[in-house]
Design a protein around this motif. Structure first.
Motif, PDB file in Angstrom:
ATOM      1  N   LYS A   1       0.834  -1.209   0.000  1.00  0.00           N
ATOM      2  CA  LYS A   1       0.000   0.000   0.000  1.00  0.00           C
ATOM      3  C   LYS A   1       0.870   1.261   0.000  1.00  0.00           C
ATOM      4  O   LYS A   1       0.543   2.262  -0.644  1.00  0.00           O
ATOM      5  CB  LYS A   1      -0.897  -0.035   1.244  1.00  0.00           C
ATOM      6  CG  LYS A   1      -2.026   0.984   1.249  1.00  0.00           C
ATOM      7  CD  LYS A   1      -3.176   0.502   0.402  1.00  0.00           C
ATOM      8  CE  LYS A   1      -4.336   1.484   0.430  1.00  0.00           C
ATOM      9  NZ  LYS A   1      -4.979   1.561   1.749  1.00  0.00           N
ATOM     10  N   LEU A   2       1.978   1.211   0.722  1.00  0.00           N
ATOM     11  CA  LEU A   2       2.858   2.372   0.800  1.00  0.00           C
ATOM     12  C   LEU A   2       3.624   2.605  -0.497  1.00  0.00           C
ATOM     13  O   LEU A   2       3.964   3.742  -0.826  1.00  0.00           O
ATOM     14  CB  LEU A   2       3.852   2.195   1.954  1.00  0.00           C
ATOM     15  CG  LEU A   2       3.282   2.279   3.378  1.00  0.00           C
ATOM     16  CD1 LEU A   2       4.343   1.905   4.399  1.00  0.00           C
ATOM     17  CD2 LEU A   2       2.746   3.671   3.668  1.00  0.00           C
ATOM     18  N   THR A   3       3.909   1.539  -1.246  1.00  0.00           N
ATOM     19  CA  THR A   3       4.759   1.657  -2.436  1.00  0.00           C
ATOM     20  C   THR A   3       3.991   1.591  -3.748  1.00  0.00           C
ATOM     21  O   THR A   3       4.612   1.638  -4.819  1.00  0.00           O
ATOM     22  CB  THR A   3       5.819   0.537  -2.428  1.00  0.00           C
ATOM     23  OG1 THR A   3       5.165  -0.751  -2.406  1.00  0.00           O
ATOM     24  CG2 THR A   3       6.719   0.651  -1.207  1.00  0.00           C
ATOM     25  N   GLU A   4       2.666   1.489  -3.704  1.00  0.00           N
ATOM     26  CA  GLU A   4       1.917   1.310  -4.949  1.00  0.00           C
ATOM     27  C   GLU A   4       2.028   2.507  -5.885  1.00  0.00           C
ATOM     28  O   GLU A   4       1.953   2.350  -7.107  1.00  0.00           O
ATOM     29  CB  GLU A   4       0.450   1.011  -4.657  1.00  0.00           C
ATOM     30  CG  GLU A   4      -0.314   2.128  -3.980  1.00  0.00           C
ATOM     31  CD  GLU A   4      -1.794   1.783  -3.804  1.00  0.00           C
ATOM     32  OE1 GLU A   4      -2.338   1.034  -4.635  1.00  0.00           O
ATOM     33  OE2 GLU A   4      -2.399   2.251  -2.822  1.00  0.00           O
ATOM     34  N   ASP A   5       2.225   3.688  -5.341  1.00  0.00           N
ATOM     35  CA  ASP A   5       2.334   4.871  -6.202  1.00  0.00           C
ATOM     36  C   ASP A   5       3.606   4.867  -7.039  1.00  0.00           C
ATOM     37  O   ASP A   5       3.685   5.552  -8.062  1.00  0.00           O
ATOM     38  CB  ASP A   5       2.275   6.140  -5.361  1.00  0.00           C
ATOM     39  CG  ASP A   5       0.860   6.435  -4.877  1.00  0.00           C
ATOM     40  OD1 ASP A   5      -0.092   5.919  -5.498  1.00  0.00           O
ATOM     41  OD2 ASP A   5       0.706   7.151  -3.875  1.00  0.00           O
ATOM     42  N   HIS A   6       4.621   4.115  -6.613  1.00  0.00           N
ATOM     43  CA  HIS A   6       5.877   4.062  -7.368  1.00  0.00           C
ATOM     44  C   HIS A   6       5.690   3.374  -8.714  1.00  0.00           C
ATOM     45  O   HIS A   6       6.456   3.618  -9.646  1.00  0.00           O
ATOM     46  CB  HIS A   6       6.959   3.323  -6.570  1.00  0.00           C
ATOM     47  CG  HIS A   6       7.308   4.015  -5.287  1.00  0.00           C
ATOM     48  ND1 HIS A   6       8.031   3.425  -4.277  1.00  0.00           N
ATOM     49  CD2 HIS A   6       7.016   5.268  -4.832  1.00  0.00           C
ATOM     50  CE1 HIS A   6       8.180   4.265  -3.279  1.00  0.00           C
ATOM     51  NE2 HIS A   6       7.567   5.389  -3.597  1.00  0.00           N
ATOM     52  N   GLY A   7       4.702   2.499  -8.803  1.00  0.00           N
ATOM     53  CA  GLY A   7       4.456   1.784 -10.046  1.00  0.00           C
ATOM     54  C   GLY A   7       3.342   2.372 -10.884  1.00  0.00           C
ATOM     55  O   GLY A   7       2.987   1.809 -11.929  1.00  0.00           O
TER      56      GLY A   7
ATOM     57  N   LEU B   1      10.426  -4.249 -12.148  1.00  0.00           N
ATOM     58  CA  LEU B   1       9.250  -4.971 -12.604  1.00  0.00           C
ATOM     59  C   LEU B   1       8.349  -5.442 -11.469  1.00  0.00           C
ATOM     60  O   LEU B   1       7.170  -5.713 -11.693  1.00  0.00           O
ATOM     61  CB  LEU B   1       9.682  -6.196 -13.435  1.00  0.00           C
ATOM     62  CG  LEU B   1      10.558  -5.899 -14.661  1.00  0.00           C
ATOM     63  CD1 LEU B   1      10.948  -7.202 -15.352  1.00  0.00           C
ATOM     64  CD2 LEU B   1       9.848  -4.975 -15.636  1.00  0.00           C
ATOM     65  N   THR B   2       8.883  -5.576 -10.280  1.00  0.00           N
ATOM     66  CA  THR B   2       8.083  -6.068  -9.147  1.00  0.00           C
ATOM     67  C   THR B   2       7.354  -4.899  -8.498  1.00  0.00           C
ATOM     68  O   THR B   2       7.876  -4.240  -7.599  1.00  0.00           O
ATOM     69  CB  THR B   2       8.981  -6.777  -8.115  1.00  0.00           C
ATOM     70  OG1 THR B   2       9.777  -7.755  -8.781  1.00  0.00           O
ATOM     71  CG2 THR B   2       8.144  -7.442  -7.041  1.00  0.00           C
ATOM     72  N   VAL B   3       6.171  -4.629  -8.983  1.00  0.00           N
ATOM     73  CA  VAL B   3       5.374  -3.503  -8.481  1.00  0.00           C
ATOM     74  C   VAL B   3       4.020  -4.031  -8.028  1.00  0.00           C
ATOM     75  O   VAL B   3       3.536  -5.054  -8.507  1.00  0.00           O
ATOM     76  CB  VAL B   3       5.181  -2.430  -9.568  1.00  0.00           C
ATOM     77  CG1 VAL B   3       6.519  -1.825  -9.967  1.00  0.00           C
ATOM     78  CG2 VAL B   3       4.474  -3.018 -10.784  1.00  0.00           C
ATOM     79  N   PRO B   4       3.382  -3.349  -7.077  1.00  0.00           N
ATOM     80  CA  PRO B   4       2.033  -3.762  -6.642  1.00  0.00           C
ATOM     81  C   PRO B   4       0.997  -3.427  -7.707  1.00  0.00           C
ATOM     82  O   PRO B   4       0.675  -2.269  -7.937  1.00  0.00           O
ATOM     83  CB  PRO B   4       1.809  -2.941  -5.355  1.00  0.00           C
ATOM     84  CG  PRO B   4       3.152  -2.414  -4.970  1.00  0.00           C
ATOM     85  CD  PRO B   4       3.910  -2.267  -6.250  1.00  0.00           C
ATOM     86  N   THR B   5       0.507  -4.418  -8.382  1.00  0.00           N
ATOM     87  CA  THR B   5      -0.540  -4.238  -9.389  1.00  0.00           C
ATOM     88  C   THR B   5      -1.910  -4.411  -8.724  1.00  0.00           C
ATOM     89  O   THR B   5      -1.994  -4.859  -7.578  1.00  0.00           O
ATOM     90  CB  THR B   5      -0.377  -5.276 -10.506  1.00  0.00           C
ATOM     91  OG1 THR B   5      -0.609  -6.590  -9.955  1.00  0.00           O
ATOM     92  CG2 THR B   5       1.007  -5.215 -11.121  1.00  0.00           C
ATOM     93  N   PRO B   6      -2.997  -4.091  -9.425  1.00  0.00           N
ATOM     94  CA  PRO B   6      -4.323  -4.321  -8.838  1.00  0.00           C
ATOM     95  C   PRO B   6      -4.550  -5.760  -8.411  1.00  0.00           C
ATOM     96  O   PRO B   6      -5.272  -6.018  -7.447  1.00  0.00           O
ATOM     97  CB  PRO B   6      -5.271  -3.916  -9.973  1.00  0.00           C
ATOM     98  CG  PRO B   6      -4.518  -2.907 -10.760  1.00  0.00           C
ATOM     99  CD  PRO B   6      -3.094  -3.352 -10.706  1.00  0.00           C
TER     100      PRO B   6
END
Length: 390
Positions: free
Chosen positions: A163-169, A262-267
């Protein structure tokens, strides 16, 4: 049986007699001892029985009257003898005594609840004024305690980090920077990717990660229209539209521009958790949620305006509304998604608007996918009436 109250005869001032005062004392009913008596020494030569009458305002008024005559009946301090073993009742500070013992000033003891406060609290409950207790938050990981792959000990920390890092992706609105590509072309590409993903039975997270990579690359690199499909294709899938060297060069360009991030929090990451928190979590609910999520994935405006966690939570909320689940939103969902019901309304209404027109839309990959009985034919359900835009 309570003892009779004995009041010592006071010296008369001005020759008047206090008959009325003494008669009133004799006629008053004796209350029970409430522990506010002070044991003091009696006057020499005049032993007295302890006065057991509780302190009340009216009883204290016998010693402190409203007129000068009554006040005069109380001897001045300098004229009285030093008392010994006499029961003295203070009419001034009732709260200073407890069980016959004087409390020190500044005592930290908390006062007991009064009858008034108890009755007031009960009245509020009877009238429904008090707040109702919140729904209990269900432990959705209780069944996975023995599953080492579930990582129950770390699951909350993992999702908090996502949740904290989702904006990075996430990507900002990039279409204005693309000279030959628009949002409609992007929708055609994503619709085609959903069809390919279904045909090759790929893992669900592959679809969401692919779309994320496409959007992030297009946000930092201007791509000609003829190469748009190359951004997400293999040679065989693209019907030999590109040669091997072109595919490898594009892969290298994508990885270089994204710095191998490439490892990002997707929906999808949030969808799994949100569906699990939507109790009862059955196949119908799961398929309806993915249906709304993929409708949102296809539309450019949804991806740009809403973060992955909100898109996932809104898809769950839209699915619960469509399936008439009650309540529509729970404390368990609020806890695990981090969103209240009112925060999801705008995005959920947008997803339902896509559902309203999906049958007539030329891009039918999502509609065909979720019209299949294998996925509970959720696309054929009527859209949630409470979320249909007016």
């Amino acid at each position: 049986m309570a003892s009779r109250v004995l009041v010592p005869e006071q010296p008369r001032v001005g020759g008047g007699k206090q008959k009325n005062g003494q008669a009133e004392v004799r006629n008053r009913r004796v209350l029970r001892d409430i522990g506010n008596l002070v044991i003091a020494p009696a006057v020499e030569g005049k032993p007295q029985n302890p006065i057991t009458r509780p302190i009340t305002r009216s009883f204290g008024a016998q010693f402190v009257g409203k007129d000068d005559t009554a006040k005069a009946t109380i001897p001045h301090k300098k004229d009285t003898l030093k008392p010994k073993n006499e029961a003295v009742i203070s009419p001034y500070k009732e709260e200073s005594y407890k069980n016959g013992i004087k409390l020190k000033e500044g005592s930290s003891k908390k006062p007991n609840k009064t009858l008034t406060s108890i009755l007031t609290a009960r009245s509020k409950v009877a009238c429904g004024i008090t707040k109702k207790p919140k729904d209990l938050i269900v432990d959705i990981d209780a069944a996975d305690v023995d599953d080492e792959l579930a990582a129950v000990e770390y699951i909350e920390d993992i999702y908090n980090f996502n949740k904290l890092t989702e904006d990075h992706g996430r990507v900002n609105d990039y279409m204005d920077s693309q000279r030959e590509i628009n949002s409609k072309m992007r929708a055609i590409l994503v619709d085609w990717l959903i069809e390919v993903h279904k045909k090759f039975e790929l893992m669900p997270e592959s679809l969401y990660l692919t779309v994320n990579i496409v959007d992030r690359f297009l946000s930092v690199k201007t791509v000609p229209r003829r190469e748009l499909q190359l951004v997400s294709d293999f040679i065989a899938i693209s019907d030999n539209a590109y040669v091997r060297e072109q595919v490898l060069l594009m892969e290298k360009a994508i990885l270089g521009k994204l710095e191998w991030y490439l490892t990002v929090p997707t929906p999808y990451v949030f969808l799994i958790r949100s569906i699990k928190a939507s109790l009862p979590a059955d196949k119908e609910m799961e398929n309806m949620t993915f249906f709304y999520a993929e409708l949102g994935l296809t539309n450019y405006s949804t991806i740009i305006n809403y973060c992955p966690s909100m898109l996932a939570a809104s898809a769950v909320y839209a699915a619960r509304c469509t399936l008439s689940r009650s309540p529509l939103w729970t404390e368990t969902l609020k806890h695990h998604t981090g969103y209240a019901e009112n925060q999801l309304m705008e995005c959920a209404k947008l997803l339902v608007s896509f559902h309203c027109g999906v049958a007539e839309n030329k891009l039918k990959a999502v509609y065909r996918k979720y019209s299949n009985t294998e996925r509970a034919a959720v696309a054929l359900f009527p859209p949630a009436s409470i979320l249909v835009p007016v």
